[in-house]
Every structure is written in structure tokens, then in C-alpha cells.
Enzyme design. Structure first.
Site, PDB file in Angstrom:
ATOM      1  N   GLU A 174     -52.541  39.101 -61.102  1.00  0.00           N
ATOM      2  CA  GLU A 174     -51.658  39.659 -60.073  1.00  0.00           C
ATOM      3  C   GLU A 174     -51.808  41.171 -60.062  1.00  0.00           C
ATOM      4  O   GLU A 174     -51.852  41.802 -61.127  1.00  0.00           O
ATOM      5  CB  GLU A 174     -50.209  39.277 -60.374  1.00  0.00           C
ATOM      6  CG  GLU A 174     -49.177  39.950 -59.493  1.00  0.00           C
ATOM      7  CD  GLU A 174     -47.761  39.796 -60.026  1.00  0.00           C
ATOM      8  OE1 GLU A 174     -46.935  40.690 -59.775  1.00  0.00           O
ATOM      9  OE2 GLU A 174     -47.475  38.787 -60.705  1.00  0.00           O
ATOM     10  N   LYS A 200     -40.654  32.422 -59.984  1.00  0.00           N
ATOM     11  CA  LYS A 200     -40.787  33.426 -61.037  1.00  0.00           C
ATOM     12  C   LYS A 200     -39.404  33.640 -61.659  1.00  0.00           C
ATOM     13  O   LYS A 200     -38.417  33.793 -60.947  1.00  0.00           O
ATOM     14  CB  LYS A 200     -41.303  34.729 -60.433  1.00  0.00           C
ATOM     15  CG  LYS A 200     -41.201  35.948 -61.342  1.00  0.00           C
ATOM     16  CD  LYS A 200     -41.725  37.171 -60.605  1.00  0.00           C
ATOM     17  CE  LYS A 200     -41.462  38.449 -61.377  1.00  0.00           C
ATOM     18  NZ  LYS A 200     -42.106  39.616 -60.732  1.00  0.00           N
TER      19      LYS A 200
END
Length: 200
Positions: A44, A134
Site C-alpha cells: 500500500e 481495516k
């Protein structure tokens, strides 16, 4: 509307994700290649500045050559969703839950991984069809939070982010976390090899 199948594919067998924040295109690219070479395929790149977007674009291109998707992190607005999609991000990650950001990502065909820290936020995300979420900040929530969430939300897969490193990541994986993400700890050059060793 759900993109769970995509996350199952993106994170299939990938229990660790590397987050390269604010490092510039050259360093991000070098670290991403090191991570990939070590077997850490999930990457990411947060986009908090124009330089970050350039770094994301460079890592996305390198990942495409390897057949690996790269996510855009710290996506806070609909405009950032559009930017992430325009450079080819495979998914977007947010620190919190914003239904408009999630809908914009899904409309753009980009899977969304919003951040949650409470059962209420998990339920709001589930209402949009999401089962990959998340959990942030992970170390503030603690391993027991993940164990507790398995009771009411057995169908939810959590990506733990915030405060994790090679020294504590195994505890969170043992608590039922599907993917553990490591960010600021990667300023330490020893972290990537140590994380790779945890992959067995």
C-alpha cells in the site's frame, strides 16, 4: 456492490502488507521491489501529497509488471478515490469509515477497505456489503478486540493496521487477523527481512 471476492484474490495467502508512507517515488519503488522479492506481495502507498501520488503511480506500474496489485492508502475523499483509480490502484484504504468514499470507490470499480474501530462502524460497513475491513489503530485496540469481534461478526476479515512490527505481528495474526499491515516500522531496514521470515 460487494468486492469481497476481489479482496479474497488480492490477499490470497498474503498475511502481511507493507505500507510505504511519504518515502518518495524512488525509495518506495526500491522498498516495494525488496518486499516483493522477499515474498511480501501486498503493498500500500498512502497518497497525502502530489509526490505520494507519483510514488503510487511508479509502484503500480512496477507491480503490474510482476502481476501484483498495489493499493492507495489514506484515502479520505471522493477526489482522492478518483486520483487513486486514475493511476491504477488495485484497491483503496481509508483510516476511517466514510460511506461516500466507499460508494465512490465501488462506483469506480476499485475495492474499498475502510477503517473501523467499533462494532457500530463494522455494522455500517456491512450494510454496504463489505466484509473486508481495516481495523485501526490495531495496537490501541489490542489482540482481544479481534477475538471479541469474531463472535458477532464471524464473516468479517480484518486487516490490522497501526503500531505493528515484526516483534508483535504474530500476536495479531494468532488473534484471527487475516492480514497484518506494517507501516512506520519499515523505516527500519531490518523489518522487511524479519517480516518475510514470519511468512515461513
Amino acid at each position: 456492490m460487494t468486492t469481497d471476492v476481489t479482496f479474497e484474490q488480492l490477499f490470497a495467502g498474503r498475511r502481511i502488507m507493507a505500507i510505504f508512507r511519504g518515502m518518495g517515488a524512488e525509495r518506495c519503488l526500491a522498498l516495494a521491489n525488496t518486499a516483493w522479492d522477499l515474498g511480501i506481495e501486498a503493498v500500500e502507498v498512502p497518497i497525502q501529497s502530489a509526490e505520494d501520488v507519483d510514488a503510487l503511480a511508479a509502484v503500480v506500474e512496477a507491480g503490474r509488471a510482476r502481476g501484483v496489485g498495489v493499493g492507495a492508502g489514506t484515502v479520505l475523499t471522493v477526489d482522492q478515490v478518483e486520483v487513486a483509480a486514475s493511476v491504477g490502484a488495485a484497491f483503496i484504504v481509508s483510516p476511517g469509515f466514510d460511506a461516500d468514499v466507499v460508494r465512490a470507490a465501488l462506483d469506480a470499480g476499485v475495492p474499498a477497505l475502510p477503517g473501523v474501530a467499533t462494532p457500530t462502524e463494522v455494522m455500517a460497513a456491512r450494510a454496504l456489503g463489505l466484509t473486508w475491513l481495516k481495523a485501526f489503530p490495531a495496537t490501541a485496540l489490542g489482540p482481544d478486540w479481534f477475538r471479541a469481534m469474531r463472535g458477532p461478526f464471524p464473516e468479517v476479515s480484518f486487516v490490522a493496521t497501526g503500531g505493528l512490527d515484526a516483534g508483535n505481528i504474530a500476536t495479531y495474526l494468532d488473534a484471527g487477523v487475516r492480514v497484518a499491515a506494517v507501516g512506520s516500522a519499515l523505516e527500519d531496514p531490518e523489518q522487511l527481512p524479519r517480516l518475510a521470515a514470519l511468512l515461513g
